[in-house]
Design an enzyme around this catalytic site. Structure first.
Site, PDB file in Angstrom:
ATOM      1  N   HIS A 186       0.824  -1.189   0.116  1.00 13.25           N
ATOM      2  CA  HIS A 186      -0.086  -0.036  -0.228  1.00 13.25           C
ATOM      3  C   HIS A 186       0.842   1.248  -0.069  1.00 13.25           C
ATOM      4  O   HIS A 186       2.113   1.284   0.374  1.00 13.25           O
ATOM      5  CB  HIS A 186      -1.102  -0.066   1.309  1.00 13.25           C
ATOM      6  N   LYS A 227      -0.378   4.955   4.596  1.00 12.79           N
ATOM      7  CA  LYS A 227      -1.399   3.869   5.259  1.00 12.79           C
ATOM      8  C   LYS A 227      -1.024   3.486   6.864  1.00 12.79           C
ATOM      9  O   LYS A 227       0.224   3.275   6.979  1.00 12.79           O
ATOM     10  CB  LYS A 227      -1.695   2.449   4.566  1.00 12.79           C
TER      11      LYS A 227
END
EC number: 1.17.1.8
Length: 269
Positions: free
Chosen positions: A155, A159
């Site tokens: 990600h 995040k």
């Protein structure tokens, strides 16, 4: 037409949810909220999302707007989501939860709330990811007993939780299909001299870099061959569209705890 409220409307997902709701033929934007200290309070939600004026101003008090929505979509943070669940219980509203990072104790509170209100909760609202969950169950039943299972997820740098809720969901699908509990077989970090892996463990590897929207791979590795099931997201709109679809579906259902598998009818496959 289902009236939808968006919590955390100014966030990355919030803005996509605004677009998805306004573009939906089955839903209408009723409320958009942000933190009380936000400088965006009073700004038109459509202008914020880059889709033009929609005559819905960002507000900081969901309770005062309780008469303006049927279903709340919440992709915020655990503490915010739990407070919003209590508000939905108080006013008899339904909620779609996309927030991740809940503790086991917080998950229990959500399960209890589902006795009073209708809740859809999923680690990922992409149709493709939820199909992957079903494929993983099938693969685990066929290959799980003799392969090494690893889950790799990537990600963007912003995040805040790891592994991702989707990666954990993949692990739960695999472990459940094999008759195990993920917490009993998950290995979230390896460092130093760890010794040989055990057959029943499910390993997790996490990447945080750049602007990766979301990539997940489950690997079933044997000697001489391996099977990989991968999903790659390139646009957050896929999550937003799925969440709005879940909200529309939830509007026609009574109190209870539901997942995207229910929304998509995948349990019948």
């Amino acid at each position: 037409m289902v009236r939808i409220a968006i919590a955390g409307a100014a966030g990355r997902m919030g803005r996509q949810l605004l677009k998805a709701t306004v573009n939906s033929e089955k839903a209408a934007l009723g409320v958009a909220t942000e933190r009380s200290e936000s400088t965006l309070i009073g700004v038109d939600a459509g202008e914020l999302a880059g889709i033009g004026n929609v005559s819905i101003a960002i507000v900081d008090d969901l309770a005062k707007a309780a008469n303006d929505f049927d279903v709340l979509i919440d992709f915020t943070a655990p503490v915010v989501t739990l407070a919003n669940i209590e508000l939905c219980k108080q006013y008899g509203k339904k909620i779609v939860i996309g927030t991740t990072g809940f503790s086991e104790e917080e998950r229990v509170l959500i399960d209890l709330a589902a006795k009073d209100i209708a809740i859809v909760m999923a680690p990922n609202y992409s149709v493709g990811v939820n199909l992957v969950f079903k494929l993983l169950e099938k693969a685990a039943k066929v290959m799980g007993g003799y392969t090494d299972i690893e889950i790799i997820e990537a990600h963007h740098r912003h995040k805040v939780d790891a592994p991702s809720g989707t990666a954990i969901g993949m692990g739960e699908a695999i472990a459940g299909a094999m008759g195990n509990k993920l917490s009993d077989v998950a290995v979230y970090a390896r460092e130093g001299i760890t010794g040989e892996r055990t057959r029943d463990e499910i390993g997790f590897a996490t990447i945080r870099a750049g602007d990766i929207v979301g990539e997940h791979t489950a690997m079933f590795a044997d000697i001489g061959e391996r099977v990989e099931i991968t999903h790659k997201a390139t646009d957050r709109m896929t999550f937003a569209n799925g969440a709005v679809r879940a909200a529309v579906w939830l509007a026609d259902n009574q109190s209870g705890f539901y997942t995207m598998q229910d929304v998509l009818g995948l349990d019948d496959l």
